[in-house]
Scaffold this motif. Structure first.
Motif, PDB file in Angstrom:
ATOM      1  N   UNK A 157     -48.657  -1.011 -19.168  1.00  0.00           N
ATOM      2  CA  UNK A 157     -49.108  -1.644 -17.931  1.00  0.00           C
ATOM      3  C   UNK A 157     -49.247  -3.144 -18.162  1.00  0.00           C
ATOM      4  N   UNK A 158     -48.728  -3.967 -17.254  1.00  0.00           N
ATOM      5  CA  UNK A 158     -48.892  -5.416 -17.411  1.00  0.00           C
ATOM      6  C   UNK A 158     -50.321  -5.848 -17.120  1.00  0.00           C
ATOM      7  N   UNK A 159     -50.737  -6.952 -17.730  1.00  0.00           N
ATOM      8  CA  UNK A 159     -52.058  -7.506 -17.436  1.00  0.00           C
ATOM      9  C   UNK A 159     -52.043  -8.058 -16.016  1.00  0.00           C
ATOM     10  N   UNK A 160     -53.172  -7.963 -15.348  1.00  0.00           N
ATOM     11  CA  UNK A 160     -53.290  -8.417 -13.951  1.00  0.00           C
ATOM     12  C   UNK A 160     -52.851  -9.869 -13.787  1.00  0.00           C
ATOM     13  N   UNK A 161     -53.213 -10.743 -14.740  1.00  0.00           N
ATOM     14  CA  UNK A 161     -52.872 -12.162 -14.635  1.00  0.00           C
ATOM     15  C   UNK A 161     -51.381 -12.431 -14.887  1.00  0.00           C
ATOM     16  N   UNK A 162     -50.638 -11.435 -15.372  1.00  0.00           N
ATOM     17  CA  UNK A 162     -49.206 -11.607 -15.623  1.00  0.00           C
ATOM     18  C   UNK A 162     -48.333 -11.130 -14.464  1.00  0.00           C
ATOM     19  N   UNK A 163     -48.952 -10.640 -13.399  1.00  0.00           N
ATOM     20  CA  UNK A 163     -48.209 -10.123 -12.239  1.00  0.00           C
ATOM     21  C   UNK A 163     -48.209 -11.153 -11.122  1.00  0.00           C
ATOM     22  N   UNK A 164     -47.015 -11.428 -10.591  1.00  0.00           N
ATOM     23  CA  UNK A 164     -46.860 -12.292  -9.421  1.00  0.00           C
ATOM     24  C   UNK A 164     -46.376 -11.412  -8.272  1.00  0.00           C
ATOM     25  N   UNK A 165     -47.282 -10.930  -7.404  1.00  0.00           N
ATOM     26  CA  UNK A 165     -46.861 -10.063  -6.300  1.00  0.00           C
ATOM     27  C   UNK A 165     -45.901 -10.786  -5.362  1.00  0.00           C
ATOM     28  N   UNK A 166     -44.913 -10.077  -4.888  1.00  0.00           N
ATOM     29  CA  UNK A 166     -43.922 -10.656  -3.995  1.00  0.00           C
ATOM     30  C   UNK A 166     -43.901  -9.916  -2.662  1.00  0.00           C
ATOM     31  N   UNK A 167     -44.231  -8.624  -2.706  1.00  0.00           N
ATOM     32  CA  UNK A 167     -44.225  -7.813  -1.489  1.00  0.00           C
ATOM     33  C   UNK A 167     -45.542  -7.978  -0.738  1.00  0.00           C
ATOM     34  N   UNK A 168     -45.506  -7.737   0.559  1.00  0.00           N
ATOM     35  CA  UNK A 168     -46.711  -7.779   1.372  1.00  0.00           C
ATOM     36  C   UNK A 168     -46.824  -6.441   2.087  1.00  0.00           C
ATOM     37  N   UNK A 169     -47.790  -5.602   1.802  1.00  0.00           N
ATOM     38  CA  UNK A 169     -48.905  -5.796   0.874  1.00  0.00           C
ATOM     39  C   UNK A 169     -48.443  -5.606  -0.574  1.00  0.00           C
ATOM     40  N   UNK A 170     -49.170  -6.198  -1.535  1.00  0.00           N
ATOM     41  CA  UNK A 170     -48.795  -6.067  -2.943  1.00  0.00           C
ATOM     42  C   UNK A 170     -48.792  -4.609  -3.395  1.00  0.00           C
TER      43      UNK A 170
END
Length: 75
Positions: free
Chosen positions: A16-29
């Motif tokens: 699982x990636x760390x939360x700070x390493x994720x850049x959400x692109x979809x809406x909603x994430x």
């Protein structure tokens, strides 16, 4: 710099990636978990990989920064 993966190569997340390493692109994430697949977008200067995660339709849902040992190639 020798790298295991090349740009645009398909990969799978081994953890699982760390939360700070994720850049959400979809809406909603959408939640990104271990086992998600994507392609290498770029190789970052610090040696990490910027991975483009897509849904089953091919729509971008997020970008994730991951270390080399937390990725595996997908055939």
């Amino acid at each position: 710099m020798n790298t295991k993966f090349k740009r645009h190569q398909p990969v799978r997340l081994l953890s699982n990636p760390r939360e700070q390493d994720i850049e959400p692109y979809a809406d909603p994430p959408q939640e990104i978990k271990k086992g998600a697949t994507g392609t290498i977008n770029i190789i970052l200067p610090n040696g990490r990989y910027h991975v483009r995660i897509s849904d089953k339709k091919g729509t971008e849902i997020a970008y994730v920064a991951m270390d080399e040992e937390k990725l595996e190639a997908v055939e």
